[in-house]
Design a protein around this motif. Structure first.
Motif, PDB file in Angstrom:
ATOM      1  N   THR A  92     -10.291 -21.252  -7.627  1.00 21.77           N
ATOM      2  CA  THR A  92     -10.942 -21.157  -6.321  1.00 21.77           C
ATOM      3  C   THR A  92      -9.907 -20.931  -5.221  1.00 21.77           C
ATOM      4  O   THR A  92     -10.269 -20.749  -4.063  1.00 21.77           O
ATOM      5  CB  THR A  92     -11.738 -22.439  -6.003  1.00 21.77           C
ATOM      6  N   ASP A  93      -8.644 -20.947  -5.601  1.00 27.95           N
ATOM      7  CA  ASP A  93      -7.555 -20.717  -4.653  1.00 27.95           C
ATOM      8  C   ASP A  93      -6.641 -19.644  -5.240  1.00 27.95           C
ATOM      9  O   ASP A  93      -5.962 -19.870  -6.244  1.00 27.95           O
ATOM     10  CB  ASP A  93      -6.779 -22.017  -4.421  1.00 27.95           C
ATOM     11  N   MET A  94      -6.630 -18.472  -4.610  1.00 26.85           N
ATOM     12  CA  MET A  94      -5.866 -17.351  -5.146  1.00 26.85           C
ATOM     13  C   MET A  94      -4.358 -17.591  -5.136  1.00 26.85           C
ATOM     14  O   MET A  94      -3.611 -16.928  -5.849  1.00 26.85           O
ATOM     15  CB  MET A  94      -6.184 -16.080  -4.356  1.00 26.85           C
ATOM     16  N   SER A  95      -3.901 -18.564  -4.346  1.00 17.99           N
ATOM     17  CA  SER A  95      -2.466 -18.852  -4.333  1.00 17.99           C
ATOM     18  C   SER A  95      -2.005 -19.462  -5.654  1.00 17.99           C
ATOM     19  O   SER A  95      -0.805 -19.565  -5.912  1.00 17.99           O
ATOM     20  CB  SER A  95      -2.116 -19.799  -3.176  1.00 17.99           C
TER      21      SER A  95
ATOM     22  N   ASP B  84       1.225  -2.608   2.209  1.00 16.98           N
ATOM     23  CA  ASP B  84       1.097  -3.031   3.592  1.00 16.98           C
ATOM     24  C   ASP B  84      -0.356  -2.999   4.049  1.00 16.98           C
ATOM     25  O   ASP B  84      -0.742  -3.719   4.956  1.00 16.98           O
ATOM     26  CB  ASP B  84       1.938  -2.131   4.506  1.00 16.98           C
ATOM     27  N   VAL B  85      -1.168  -2.140   3.427  1.00  9.87           N
ATOM     28  CA  VAL B  85      -2.558  -1.994   3.846  1.00  9.87           C
ATOM     29  C   VAL B  85      -3.484  -2.930   3.076  1.00  9.87           C
ATOM     30  O   VAL B  85      -4.681  -2.916   3.268  1.00  9.87           O
ATOM     31  CB  VAL B  85      -3.039  -0.534   3.661  1.00  9.87           C
ATOM     32  N   VAL B  86      -2.932  -3.721   2.203  1.00 14.32           N
ATOM     33  CA  VAL B  86      -3.737  -4.661   1.426  1.00 14.32           C
ATOM     34  C   VAL B  86      -3.309  -6.070   1.787  1.00 14.32           C
ATOM     35  O   VAL B  86      -2.135  -6.386   1.757  1.00 14.32           O
ATOM     36  CB  VAL B  86      -3.544  -4.435  -0.093  1.00 14.32           C
ATOM     37  N   THR B  87      -4.260  -6.910   2.152  1.00 17.98           N
ATOM     38  CA  THR B  87      -3.897  -8.274   2.497  1.00 17.98           C
ATOM     39  C   THR B  87      -3.340  -8.983   1.275  1.00 17.98           C
ATOM     40  O   THR B  87      -3.640  -8.623   0.131  1.00 17.98           O
ATOM     41  CB  THR B  87      -5.108  -9.062   3.017  1.00 17.98           C
ATOM     42  N   HIS B  88      -2.537 -10.005   1.527  1.00 15.95           N
ATOM     43  CA  HIS B  88      -1.912 -10.734   0.425  1.00 15.95           C
ATOM     44  C   HIS B  88      -2.964 -11.355  -0.488  1.00 15.95           C
ATOM     45  O   HIS B  88      -2.847 -11.308  -1.712  1.00 15.95           O
ATOM     46  CB  HIS B  88      -1.003 -11.822   0.991  1.00 15.95           C
ATOM     47  N   GLU B  89      -4.017 -11.913   0.104  1.00 17.08           N
ATOM     48  CA  GLU B  89      -5.052 -12.555  -0.708  1.00 17.08           C
ATOM     49  C   GLU B  89      -5.762 -11.548  -1.599  1.00 17.08           C
ATOM     50  O   GLU B  89      -6.057 -11.832  -2.758  1.00 17.08           O
ATOM     51  CB  GLU B  89      -6.074 -13.262   0.182  1.00 17.08           C
TER      52      GLU B  89
END
Length: 223
Positions: free
Chosen positions: A94-97, A119-124
């Motif tokens: 439930t937490d992608m980190s 750069d165009v894709v969020t880290h999550e």
């Protein structure tokens, strides 16, 4: 206003995609299917514009439920109803980190060149890609429902989305007459044809970039 609600949306026609000759693309979409997202991303593509607009105008989050009023009638959706409607897994991360770092590394190797700049894709979102690519079990029911709550919460400034999914949820609600339906824009549905065009365009972009690199390559100095 209804058109603005589908600007960021797209659907996948999985049965068409799986007939593509591009094995890499087929493998990628098979991974989406295996992760449990087929029912959400590949659901029936019909829009009830008037009901959709009214839903967003009156929607909010209350007691961890998404609630709204449509045609003067109250509707509410829980995480369980949401996940059950689209057959989403309710177990897993439930937490992608918490996606293992080795899988993130593998995904960077697999996608960094073909997918272009991250750069165009969020880290999550990239962590989600890593989880899907690595076959990690993800609690998509909770993650996507949390996004649903953000979508209807103005303070979150989340772009409106889930138009097809919301229409399906409304269609399943009791005593609602949703009125005239409209097909989801065909160009926003990923099929073998649309993905083939995308692949061809990206190949052309790569070839163009490589050609330009050849043109500007420094000449060797004469010795």
């Amino acid at each position: 206003m209804a058109s603005a609600l589908i600007n960021n949306a797209s659907q996948i026609y999985f049965d068409s995609i799986f007939w593509m000759e591009n094995e890499g693309m087929v493998k990628m979409f098979k991974a989406l299917e295996s992760s449990g997202l087929k029912g959400f991303l590949g659901c029936s593509s019909v829009i009830y514009e008037a009901a959709l607009v009214e839903f967003f105008l009156n929607s909010s989050v209350r007691d961890d439920k998404v609630v709204s009023t449509v045609q003067g009638k109250s509707v509410e959706f829980t995480e369980e109803v949401f996940a059950g409607t689209f057959e989403l897994p309710m177990e897993g991360l439930t937490d992608m980190s918490n996606v293992p770092k080795d899988l993130v590394f593998d995904a960077r190797i697999a996608f960094s060149y073909d997918a272009g700049s991250f750069d165009v894709v969020t880290h999550e979102r990239f962590l989600m890609i890593s989880a899907i690519h690595g076959g990690v079990k993800v609690n998509w029911g909770r993650l996507l429902f949390n996004t649903f709550k953000d979508i209807v919460t103005p303070a979150m400034k989340q772009a409106k989305g889930y138009p097809v999914q919301i229409c399906i949820l409304l269609k399943g609600a009791l005593d609602l007459e949703l009125g005239e339906s409209k097909d989801f824009p065909p160009l926003k549905i990923l099929t073998a044809k649309t993905m083939g065009t995308y692949v061809a365009k990206n190949k052309n972009i790569k070839l163009m970039w490589m050609s330009q690199r050849e043109i500007v390559r420094p000449r060797a100095h004469n010795r």
